[in-house]
Design a protein around this motif. Structure first.
Motif, mmCIF file in Angstrom:
data_model
loop_
_atom_site.group_PDB
_atom_site.id
_atom_site.type_symbol
_atom_site.label_atom_id
_atom_site.label_comp_id
_atom_site.label_asym_id
_atom_site.label_seq_id
_atom_site.Cartn_x
_atom_site.Cartn_y
_atom_site.Cartn_z
ATOM 1 N N ASP A 1 33.188 -27.268 -7.028
ATOM 2 C CA ASP A 1 34.315 -27.941 -6.374
ATOM 3 C C ASP A 1 35.094 -28.770 -7.385
ATOM 4 O O ASP A 1 34.933 -29.981 -7.482
ATOM 5 N N LYS A 2 35.951 -28.119 -8.124
ATOM 6 C CA LYS A 2 36.754 -28.788 -9.140
ATOM 7 C C LYS A 2 38.201 -28.861 -8.675
ATOM 8 O O LYS A 2 38.699 -27.942 -8.038
ATOM 9 N N PRO A 3 38.912 -29.948 -9.027
ATOM 10 C CA PRO A 3 40.336 -30.003 -8.687
ATOM 11 C C PRO A 3 41.093 -28.918 -9.447
ATOM 12 O O PRO A 3 40.797 -28.640 -10.610
ATOM 13 N N GLN A 4 42.048 -28.315 -8.789
ATOM 14 C CA GLN A 4 42.806 -27.216 -9.370
ATOM 15 C C GLN A 4 44.165 -27.708 -9.857
ATOM 16 O O GLN A 4 44.861 -28.424 -9.146
ATOM 17 N N ASP A 5 44.528 -27.307 -11.067
ATOM 18 C CA ASP A 5 45.833 -27.613 -11.630
ATOM 19 C C ASP A 5 46.663 -26.333 -11.550
ATOM 20 O O ASP A 5 46.529 -25.444 -12.386
ATOM 21 N N LEU A 6 47.499 -26.236 -10.534
ATOM 22 C CA LEU A 6 48.261 -25.019 -10.305
ATOM 23 C C LEU A 6 49.257 -24.738 -11.422
ATOM 24 O O LEU A 6 49.500 -23.583 -11.778
ATOM 25 N N ALA B 1 48.891 -25.476 -14.637
ATOM 26 C CA ALA B 1 48.140 -24.939 -15.776
ATOM 27 C C ALA B 1 47.737 -23.491 -15.521
ATOM 28 O O ALA B 1 47.781 -22.656 -16.432
ATOM 29 N N GLN B 2 47.360 -23.173 -14.295
ATOM 30 C CA GLN B 2 47.016 -21.794 -13.959
ATOM 31 C C GLN B 2 48.230 -20.885 -14.115
ATOM 32 O O GLN B 2 48.117 -19.766 -14.619
ATOM 33 N N LYS B 3 49.387 -21.371 -13.692
ATOM 34 C CA LYS B 3 50.614 -20.576 -13.796
ATOM 35 C C LYS B 3 50.964 -20.324 -15.263
ATOM 36 O O LYS B 3 51.290 -19.199 -15.650
ATOM 37 N N GLN C 1 48.582 -17.749 -16.759
ATOM 38 C CA GLN C 1 48.889 -16.400 -16.277
ATOM 39 C C GLN C 1 50.125 -15.837 -16.977
ATOM 40 O O GLN C 1 50.145 -14.679 -17.366
ATOM 41 N N GLU C 2 51.131 -16.680 -17.161
ATOM 42 C CA GLU C 2 52.365 -16.231 -17.806
ATOM 43 C C GLU C 2 52.191 -15.967 -19.295
ATOM 44 O O GLU C 2 52.911 -15.172 -19.876
ATOM 45 N N SER C 3 51.245 -16.623 -19.932
ATOM 46 C CA SER C 3 51.073 -16.465 -21.379
ATOM 47 C C SER C 3 50.093 -15.365 -21.761
ATOM 48 O O SER C 3 49.838 -15.168 -22.947
ATOM 49 N N LYS C 4 49.573 -14.633 -20.785
ATOM 50 C CA LYS C 4 48.652 -13.548 -21.089
ATOM 51 C C LYS C 4 49.369 -12.434 -21.835
ATOM 52 O O LYS C 4 50.506 -12.091 -21.528
ATOM 53 N N VAL C 5 48.678 -11.886 -22.817
ATOM 54 C CA VAL C 5 49.202 -10.749 -23.570
ATOM 55 C C VAL C 5 48.420 -9.523 -23.117
ATOM 56 O O VAL C 5 47.192 -9.527 -23.158
#
Length: 62
Positions: free
Chosen positions: A35-40, A42-44, A47-51
């Motif tokens: 149960d960790k707080p989610q940083d949406l 940072a997740q975005k 996801q956008e920086s994936k190669v």
């Protein structure tokens, strides 16, 4: 109609009835690992920086 209940489920149900203090420890363990707080934002960004990876990583011809 009887509902199947595994031996493990029966054991855990009986264990929790005999040791109610384990419920507190179970919640603490869950909070520690899951149960960790989610940083949406940072997740975005992640996801956008994936190669995209190649189909076969070791193929030198592509």
């Amino acid at each position: 109609m009887a509902i199947y209940e595994s031996e493990h489920t029966k054991f855990m149900r009986e264990w929790m009835e005999k040791h109610p203090e384990q419920a507190v420890e179970q919640r603490q363990g869950r909070a520690l690992w899951w149960d960790k707080p989610q940083d949406l934002e940072a997740q975005k960004r992640a996801q956008e920086s994936k190669v995209p990876s190649k189909g076969y990583y070791y193929d030198i011809n592509h």
